[in-house]
Design a protein around this motif. Structure first.
Motif, PDB file in Angstrom:
ATOM      1  N   TYR A  47       0.829  -1.201   0.000  1.00 42.05           N
ATOM      2  CA  TYR A  47       0.000   0.000   0.000  1.00 42.05           C
ATOM      3  C   TYR A  47       0.875   1.268   0.000  1.00 42.05           C
ATOM      4  O   TYR A  47       0.664   2.180  -0.794  1.00 42.05           O
ATOM      5  CB  TYR A  47      -0.938  -0.016   1.205  1.00 42.05           C
ATOM      6  N   VAL A  48       1.860   1.301   0.888  1.00 41.24           N
ATOM      7  CA  VAL A  48       2.740   2.467   0.971  1.00 41.24           C
ATOM      8  C   VAL A  48       3.573   2.601  -0.309  1.00 41.24           C
ATOM      9  O   VAL A  48       3.784   3.708  -0.812  1.00 41.24           O
ATOM     10  CB  VAL A  48       3.646   2.383   2.222  1.00 41.24           C
ATOM     11  N   LEU A  52       6.306   3.272  -6.047  1.00 41.52           N
ATOM     12  CA  LEU A  52       7.499   2.434  -6.048  1.00 41.52           C
ATOM     13  C   LEU A  52       7.134   1.032  -6.511  1.00 41.52           C
ATOM     14  O   LEU A  52       6.071   0.515  -6.171  1.00 41.52           O
ATOM     15  CB  LEU A  52       8.108   2.347  -4.644  1.00 41.52           C
ATOM     16  N   GLN A  53       8.012   0.444  -7.267  1.00 45.12           N
ATOM     17  CA  GLN A  53       7.835  -0.946  -7.671  1.00 45.12           C
ATOM     18  C   GLN A  53       8.858  -1.773  -6.903  1.00 45.12           C
ATOM     19  O   GLN A  53      10.062  -1.617  -7.094  1.00 45.12           O
ATOM     20  CB  GLN A  53       8.045  -1.106  -9.173  1.00 45.12           C
ATOM     21  N   LEU A  54       8.369  -2.624  -6.003  1.00 48.11           N
ATOM     22  CA  LEU A  54       9.246  -3.428  -5.162  1.00 48.11           C
ATOM     23  C   LEU A  54       9.229  -4.883  -5.605  1.00 48.11           C
ATOM     24  O   LEU A  54       8.178  -5.406  -5.982  1.00 48.11           O
ATOM     25  CB  LEU A  54       8.802  -3.344  -3.698  1.00 48.11           C
ATOM     26  N   THR A  55      10.397  -5.504  -5.527  1.00 45.80           N
ATOM     27  CA  THR A  55      10.458  -6.942  -5.777  1.00 45.80           C
ATOM     28  C   THR A  55       9.953  -7.667  -4.535  1.00 45.80           C
ATOM     29  O   THR A  55       9.759  -7.061  -3.472  1.00 45.80           O
ATOM     30  CB  THR A  55      11.902  -7.386  -6.079  1.00 45.80           C
ATOM     31  N   GLU A  56       9.758  -8.955  -4.661  1.00 47.52           N
ATOM     32  CA  GLU A  56       9.292  -9.754  -3.527  1.00 47.52           C
ATOM     33  C   GLU A  56      10.300  -9.701  -2.379  1.00 47.52           C
ATOM     34  O   GLU A  56       9.925  -9.575  -1.213  1.00 47.52           O
ATOM     35  CB  GLU A  56       9.072 -11.205  -3.984  1.00 47.52           C
ATOM     36  N   ASP A  57      11.584  -9.769  -2.707  1.00 47.49           N
ATOM     37  CA  ASP A  57      12.629  -9.723  -1.677  1.00 47.49           C
ATOM     38  C   ASP A  57      12.651  -8.361  -0.980  1.00 47.49           C
ATOM     39  O   ASP A  57      12.834  -8.275   0.241  1.00 47.49           O
ATOM     40  CB  ASP A  57      14.002 -10.005  -2.290  1.00 47.49           C
ATOM     41  N   SER A  80      10.125  -6.323  -0.627  1.00 47.32           N
ATOM     42  CA  SER A  80       8.934  -6.243   0.215  1.00 47.32           C
ATOM     43  C   SER A  80       9.154  -6.971   1.531  1.00 47.32           C
ATOM     44  O   SER A  80       8.815  -6.463   2.607  1.00 47.32           O
ATOM     45  CB  SER A  80       7.723  -6.833  -0.502  1.00 47.32           C
ATOM     46  N   GLU A  81       9.722  -8.180   1.458  1.00 46.55           N
ATOM     47  CA  GLU A  81      10.009  -8.963   2.665  1.00 46.55           C
ATOM     48  C   GLU A  81      10.962  -8.203   3.576  1.00 46.55           C
ATOM     49  O   GLU A  81      10.773  -8.144   4.794  1.00 46.55           O
ATOM     50  CB  GLU A  81      10.627 -10.314   2.291  1.00 46.55           C
ATOM     51  N   SER A  82      11.991  -7.624   2.977  1.00 45.16           N
ATOM     52  CA  SER A  82      12.985  -6.884   3.754  1.00 45.16           C
ATOM     53  C   SER A  82      12.355  -5.667   4.433  1.00 45.16           C
ATOM     54  O   SER A  82      12.639  -5.382   5.602  1.00 45.16           O
ATOM     55  CB  SER A  82      14.125  -6.446   2.835  1.00 45.16           C
ATOM     56  N   LEU A  83      11.487  -4.965   3.717  1.00 44.57           N
ATOM     57  CA  LEU A  83      10.837  -3.787   4.289  1.00 44.57           C
ATOM     58  C   LEU A  83       9.881  -4.159   5.408  1.00 44.57           C
ATOM     59  O   LEU A  83       9.764  -3.429   6.394  1.00 44.57           O
ATOM     60  CB  LEU A  83      10.108  -2.999   3.204  1.00 44.57           C
ATOM     61  N   VAL A  84       9.191  -5.275   5.281  1.00 43.61           N
ATOM     62  CA  VAL A  84       8.311  -5.738   6.355  1.00 43.61           C
ATOM     63  C   VAL A  84       9.143  -5.947   7.615  1.00 43.61           C
ATOM     64  O   VAL A  84       8.786  -5.483   8.709  1.00 43.61           O
ATOM     65  CB  VAL A  84       7.571  -7.039   5.961  1.00 43.61           C
ATOM     66  N   HIS A  85      10.269  -6.629   7.466  1.00 39.30           N
ATOM     67  CA  HIS A  85      11.153  -6.889   8.607  1.00 39.30           C
ATOM     68  C   HIS A  85      11.689  -5.580   9.195  1.00 39.30           C
ATOM     69  O   HIS A  85      11.636  -5.366  10.416  1.00 39.30           O
ATOM     70  CB  HIS A  85      12.308  -7.789   8.158  1.00 39.30           C
ATOM     71  N   ASP A  86      12.192  -4.678   8.350  1.00 37.91           N
ATOM     72  CA  ASP A  86      12.770  -3.414   8.817  1.00 37.91           C
ATOM     73  C   ASP A  86      11.730  -2.536   9.513  1.00 37.91           C
ATOM     74  O   ASP A  86      11.998  -1.953  10.572  1.00 37.91           O
ATOM     75  CB  ASP A  86      13.391  -2.640   7.661  1.00 37.91           C
ATOM     76  N   MET A  87      10.551  -2.443   8.932  1.00 39.19           N
ATOM     77  CA  MET A  87       9.513  -1.590   9.514  1.00 39.19           C
ATOM     78  C   MET A  87       9.029  -2.149  10.853  1.00 39.19           C
ATOM     79  O   MET A  87       8.738  -1.388  11.780  1.00 39.19           O
ATOM     80  CB  MET A  87       8.362  -1.409   8.526  1.00 39.19           C
TER      81      MET A  87
END
Length: 95
Positions: free
Chosen positions: A10-11, A17-22, A24-31
């Motif tokens: 959503y963000v 922004l176009q994010l790859t699957e990796d 997205s996973e990394s951002l979930v963890h970081d956030m």
């Protein structure tokens, strides 16, 4: 509260922004780590701490604001790469 992949998508869509699957996973963890840290900060007792405008005391670092004589043209143009009498000469940027 925890961040999900749906939240990250959503963000990213809001920011175009176009994010790859990796990514997205990394951002979930970081956030989620950021939110955990914020939760830890909420537990700190700040009742005796005065609010600050700056994290360092800038009171003694500022000079007095007083009017002074302007810099003479000759001194201002002394280090100019190119000058024409009283003006800086700059390359043309609009054609």
């Amino acid at each position: 509260m925890s961040v999900t992949k749906k939240d990250v998508k959503y963000v990213a869509d809001l920011a175009h922004l176009q994010l790859t699957e990796d990514e997205s996973e990394s951002l979930v963890h970081d956030m989620n780590q950021i939110l955990d840290f914020m939760t830890t900060l909420e537990e700190v007792d700040t009742s005796d701490v005065e609010p600050l405008e700056h994290v360092i005391d800038l009171e003694y670092r500022l000079r007095d604001d007083k009017a002074e004589e302007p810099l003479p043209h000759e001194d201002a143009l002394k280090n100019a790469p190119d000058a024409d009498s009283d003006y800086f000469r700059v390359p043309r940027v609009i054609e």
